[in-house]
Design a protein around this motif. Structure first.
Motif: not given
Length: 455
Positions: A70-84
């Protein structure tokens, strides 16, 4: 607790602590709500930002079907997690550290979910163009830690400030009470003879009534001591006169050979002894009444019983003056709101004055109208100014030639106070002195008394 400083400190400190606790509770609740709102807004903005990056749904779907990662999204904030996630439920991309399972059930908006034993707060954004679901979330533990750190940053300085405020309060209250210490020092440094007004600089308005009352107390003490000095000087003079007479007549009686002169000297000695005895008795009566008095509300005495006791004591004077003393039945039944000893002292001095200052071979009457009692005699009596002046010790009527020390009426007034008072009145048949309740109006005219009432 006897320390005024400690009492004031505890009162002010308790009030301050209560206000501070309420303010702290309001701050914690308000800050928690504000932080939660800011963090939710951050999730919402992050999800919309990721959705606006414009991922190719077909490309990522083909990559996922061919087995590519899966495409790895850039980690713009280590306190947040993101899924698409795609419309078909395929994971198209995830941030570093994001959980493998779906962070929400796919419904748009905020939700909370347990994933691998951790509670998550997630915002799901559904793109209306391509149906992509962007899920951005953070853990509840991270939020709690952030809020705890924020509260610690607020409460610790406030607590230190509260302790500093308590110290300042303690010092300030001590300084505020310094006028009391100055007043105490001023009084403590005084000699017993000093009754002058207090001299204390910068007395607060709240303490002015205290210093004013102390000054008035000193003034009353000064008047009292001055009165005591005058009293002692007058008593010494009154005692000296009959004692000097005793010595003189005793020497004459010892030296003379004339029987008539010796008899006259002995008679003068007897008169001096009688005068001295009466003076000593009156001084003792006055001292007794001034030193100890039973409250009028707790005492009562029968005027008839007191009359019988007084007549027995004055029997020799009644015989010497060839007078008669009578009491009406109404007076005999009267009960005075006075201790028995005080009533006896007052009545004895009134009857004694009536016998001494009234004409010989006359009659003294004691009667009552139910509210008080009166002692009547056939003498000329006193003027208004003289009657008021003679309430002071050692004050005599200048127009009277009868023997006396000027103590009788002052003793009566002291024995009657505070329940009753004296009233002087000149009447057709002579003069009368009435003993009335303190709040009762004086009688305006003489009340006719049937002679059959007297026994």
């Amino acid at each position: 607790m006897t320390s005024l400083r400690i009492r004031l400190f505890l009162l002010v400190a308790a009030a301050t602590a209560i206000v501070w606790a309420l303010a702290a509770a309001w701050t914690v609740l308000s800050a928690r709500a504000d932080v939660e709102r800011v963090l939710d807004r951050r999730l919402q903005e992050a999800a919309m930002m990721v959705a606006s990056l414009g991922y190719d749904t077909q490309q990522t779907s083909d990559a996922a079907q061919s087995g590519a990662a899966s495409v790895a999204l850039p980690s713009y904030d280590r306190q947040l997690s993101c899924q698409i996630w795609s419309v078909g439920g395929q994971l198209l991309g995830a941030s570093q550290g994001a959980p493998g399972a779906a962070m929400s059930d796919g419904e748009a908006g905020f939700s909370e979910r347990m994933i691998a034993g951790n509670a998550w707060r997630v915002y799901t954004h559904v793109s209306p163009e391509n149906g992509l679901r962007v899920m951005v979330g953070d853990t509840i533990a991270m939020r709690s830690r952030l809020i705890t750190d924020l509260m610690r940053g607020l409460i610790v300085p406030a607590t230190i400030g509260l302790l500093a405020l308590a110290l300042l309060l303690w010092i300030g209250i001590g300084q505020g009470l310094s006028p009391i210490r100055r007043i105490a020092a001023e009084i403590g440094d005084r000699s017993p003879e000093d009754q002058s007004p207090l001299v204390v600089d910068r007395v607060p308005d709240e303490l002015s009534p205290l210093t004013r009352e102390i000054d008035e107390l000193f003034a009353r003490i000064a008047l009292l001591r001055d009165g005591e000095r005058r009293f002692l000087a007058s008593a010494a003079h009154e005692m000296q006169t009959p004692l000097a007479g005793l010595k003189t007549h005793a020497e004459i009686a010892l030296r003379t050979e004339d029987e008539n002169a010796r008899r006259k000297s002995l008679e003068r000695i007897r008169q001096s002894v009688d005068r001295t005895t009466r003076l000593v008795r009156q001084l003792l009566d006055l001292a007794k009444e001034r030193s100890a008095r039973v409250p009028a509300t707790e005492a009562s005495a029968s005027l008839g019983d007191a009359f019988d006791e007084v007549i027995e004591e004055l029997e020799h004077l009644v015989a010497e003056r060839n007078a008669s003393v009578q009491i009406s039945q109404a007076a005999r039944d009267f009960v005075a709101p006075l201790p028995r000893n005080s009533l006896v002292i007052a009545l004895r001095n009134l009857i004694e004055n009536a016998l001494l200052h009234g004409p010989a071979n006359s009659e003294v009457r004691v009667d009552s109208d139910g509210t008080g009692f009166c002692v009547r005699d056939a003498g000329p009596g006193l003027s208004d100014s003289a009657s008021r002046a003679m309430l002071e010790p050692f004050t005599r009527d200048p127009g009277s030639k009868a023997p006396g020390s000027g103590l009788g009426l002052s003793i009566v007034s002291s024995a009657l106070a505070p329940a009753m008072r004296l009233h002087f009145e000149r009447i057709a048949s002579g003069y009368r002195v009435c003993v009335l309740p303190a709040e009762t109006q004086a009688p305006s005219e003489e009340v006719a008394i049937d002679a059959s009432e007297f026994a």
